[in-house]
Scaffold this active site. Structure first.
Site, short mmCIF file in Angstrom:
data_model
loop_
_atom_site.label_atom_id
_atom_site.label_comp_id
_atom_site.label_asym_id
_atom_site.label_seq_id
_atom_site.Cartn_x
_atom_site.Cartn_y
_atom_site.Cartn_z
N SER A 124 34.90 -8.78 13.19
CA SER A 124 35.54 -9.73 14.10
C SER A 124 35.11 -11.14 13.70
O SER A 124 33.96 -11.36 13.31
CB SER A 124 35.09 -9.45 15.53
OG SER A 124 35.24 -10.61 16.32
N LYS A 137 31.00 -6.47 15.95
CA LYS A 137 32.17 -5.59 15.91
C LYS A 137 32.39 -4.94 14.56
O LYS A 137 32.18 -5.52 13.52
CB LYS A 137 33.44 -6.38 16.27
CG LYS A 137 33.59 -6.76 17.71
CD LYS A 137 33.66 -5.58 18.68
CE LYS A 137 34.91 -4.74 18.52
NZ LYS A 137 36.14 -5.46 18.93
N HIS A 146 44.77 17.03 27.56
CA HIS A 146 44.84 15.88 28.48
C HIS A 146 43.74 14.86 28.20
O HIS A 146 43.32 14.14 29.10
CB HIS A 146 44.76 16.32 29.95
CG HIS A 146 45.67 17.45 30.30
ND1 HIS A 146 46.94 17.25 30.82
CD2 HIS A 146 45.53 18.79 30.16
CE1 HIS A 146 47.52 18.43 31.01
NE2 HIS A 146 46.70 19.37 30.61
N GLU A 157 44.30 1.92 13.02
CA GLU A 157 45.24 1.30 13.97
C GLU A 157 46.59 1.06 13.32
O GLU A 157 47.65 1.28 13.94
CB GLU A 157 44.67 -0.03 14.48
CG GLU A 157 43.44 0.14 15.35
CD GLU A 157 42.79 -1.21 15.62
OE1 GLU A 157 43.09 -1.83 16.64
OE2 GLU A 157 41.97 -1.67 14.79
#
Ligand code: ARG
Length: 486
Positions: A301, A307, A180, A314
């Site tokens: 970024s 970043k 979970h 992804e």
């Protein structure tokens, strides 16, 4: 080859009513007064994507030509002339000098047209053959090689996982295992990495089964019903290295199960890559901090200078959508198609080609990412060594000393609740240790389970996440990977 190689009208330039000049030499023009409308050609011509199978088309045409000679339908001179012309067509396409014609509907038409320009006898090459058996022969040949290549890449990624698992095992790295997405029990990092390796091994098995079903020659089925000429399908199958020959000509030209099987194997692989990708995304966040991506496998970024983004992971997560889409889309195309060949079947190639390319690219990027990723032992062991993650082990200590598991669970749960109720969050872990040490049914020996790496080491059952079991597992994974590559 660039897309400019194919002299085909781009969609926007097409006049729906326009036709190509009467008598335009399609393979089938004899029956028609005019050539096809431009809008029809633009919709139905498959050359822009199926020329990717030119080597397979030429290999199958060569095998068919040799068979025609063996059964007495071509002279030796005709055969040799055609085989030579095919070699030249192959060289022209491979070298980028092939002059494609507007009448080249697909790779089969183009190869035959050019071969016939080079050698008049090539007009006999289509004897006893239809594009219906030809196209699926080419696609089976293409798929066989594609599966070998893509499984090679997937195998490589599974080996990288196994290698990084060995390294993590030697360094005794452990992390909290999750259910979970809540910290659950400590496991070796090797155990976690190997889990992804086993999933990829199953993908290799699925794809090797798809390859086995792909490896059947449909050549000789003709348009749908075979031929009145003395063709020998076994000869062409043997020359093309197929493991079996079709049993039923209708089935031979309509069967695309091998495409669906391959798309399923690739979609499943995509799903596994997406789960791995998602974990890398989570683990590289400041909240987890389990991994540090190498700069070569991270992006920045354009606005936020601090970043470091896990784009490769992804995209691995995202590509599954496209792969599952190809499977679902193609099964929908197949559904309800009557026997035998229907033009709908031309829709088999683009999803298959794209699925193979997508998995190959994604695997390559994830492999590089995993080879270079750094593991943060401190962040992982902070969770793995949290005494609360060893609560199950205290319950199991009670069970080993005769208490029913349900009672043990309730007793430890009450201690956990007491410890969590304490006023200072920083002292909760110590408070749990004190409560266990001081409990009449437990005591210092049970409390030892809470001291790291006690709980991690305590798991010894086969296939479990403790270090001894993982040693055995890593040997088994290496053996399975060695067997899968053979
Ligand atoms: N380009 C076609 C395909 O991919 C080749 C077969 C065409 N056959 C036909 N009867 N029109 O399926």
């Amino acid at each position: 080859m660039s897309d400019d190689d194919a002299q085909h009208p781009a969609g926007s330039d097409i006049a729906a009513g326009g036709t190509s000049p009467p008598g335009t030499a399609t393979l089938w023009h004899g029956r028609f007064a005019t050539g096809p409308a431009e809008a029809l050609s633009a919709l139905s011509d498959s050359l822009p994507f199926d020329r990717r199978m030119f080597a397979e088309d030429i290999a199958a045409s060569r095998a068919h030509t040799r068979m025609l000679c063996d059964v007495g339908l071509l002279s030796v001179d005709e055969r040799d002339g055609i085989v030579e012309a095919l070699a030249q067509v192959e060289a022209e396409i491979a070298g980028g000098s092939m002059a494609w014609a507007p009448t080249d509907e697909d790779i089969h038409t183009a190869v035959e047209r050019r071969a016939t320009e080079l050698c008049a006898a090539a007009a006999k090459m289509h004897t006893g053959r239809s594009r219906n058996d030809q196209v699926v022969t080419d696609l089976r040949l293409w798929t066989r090689v594609a599966i070998d290549e893509v499984t090679g890449s997937i195998h490589g990624l599974a080996c990288t996982l196994a290698e990084r698992a060995r390294e993590a095992h030697s360094a005794d790295l452990r992390l909290p295992g999750y259910t979970h997405l809540q910290q659950a029990q400590p496991v070796g990092l090797a155990h976690h990495l190997a889990a992804h390796g086993w999933a990829l091994l199953r993908d290799l098995q699925r794809l090797s089964e798809a390859r086995r079903r792909t490896d059947v020659s449909p050549l000789g089925a003709g348009a749908l019903a075979g031929s009145s000429l003395p063709l020998d399908p076994a000869l062409t199958a043997a020359e093309l290295g197929f493991g079996a020959v079709f049993e039923n000509s209708l089935d031979a030209v309509s069967d695309r199960d091998f495409v669906a099987d391959t798309l399923h194997g690739l979609a499943m692989t995509g799903v596994h890559l997406s789960r791995l990708g998602e974990e890398i995304v989570l683990w590289s966040s400041a909240e987890f901090g389990f991994v540090e991506l190498d700069d070569a496998f991270a992006t920045g970024s354009s606005m936020m200078p601090q970043k470091k983004n896990p784009d490769a992971a992804e995209l691995a997560r995202a590509k599954a959508g496209r792969l599952v889409g190809h499977l679902a889309g193609f099964l929908t195309t197949l559904k309800g198609l009557p026997l035998a060949y229907n033009k709908d079947l031309q829709e088999d190639k683009e999803p298959l080609f794209d699925a193979v390319d997508t998995v190959r690219l994604t695997v390559m990027a994830l492999d590089g990412l995993l080879r270079t990723v750094g593991f943060n032992a401190d962040a992982m062991s902070r969770g793995a060594d949290d005494p609360f993650a060893a609560a199950t082990d205290v319950a199991e200590w009670l069970v080993a000393n005769g208490m029913p598991f349900r009672d043990a669970h309730a007793l430890v749960a009450a201690l956990v609740r007491d410890a969590l109720d304490g006023p200072d969050p920083d002292t909760r872990a110590n408070r749990l240790i004190e409560l266990v040490s001081g409990h009449p049914d437990l005591g210092p020996s049970a409390a030892q389970r809470l001291v790291p790496p006690g709980a991690y080491r305590a798991r010894t059952t086969p296939g479990s996440g403790g270090p001894d079991a993982v040693s055995v597992q890593l040997d088994r994974l290496d053996a399975a990977l060695a067997a899968a590559s053979g």
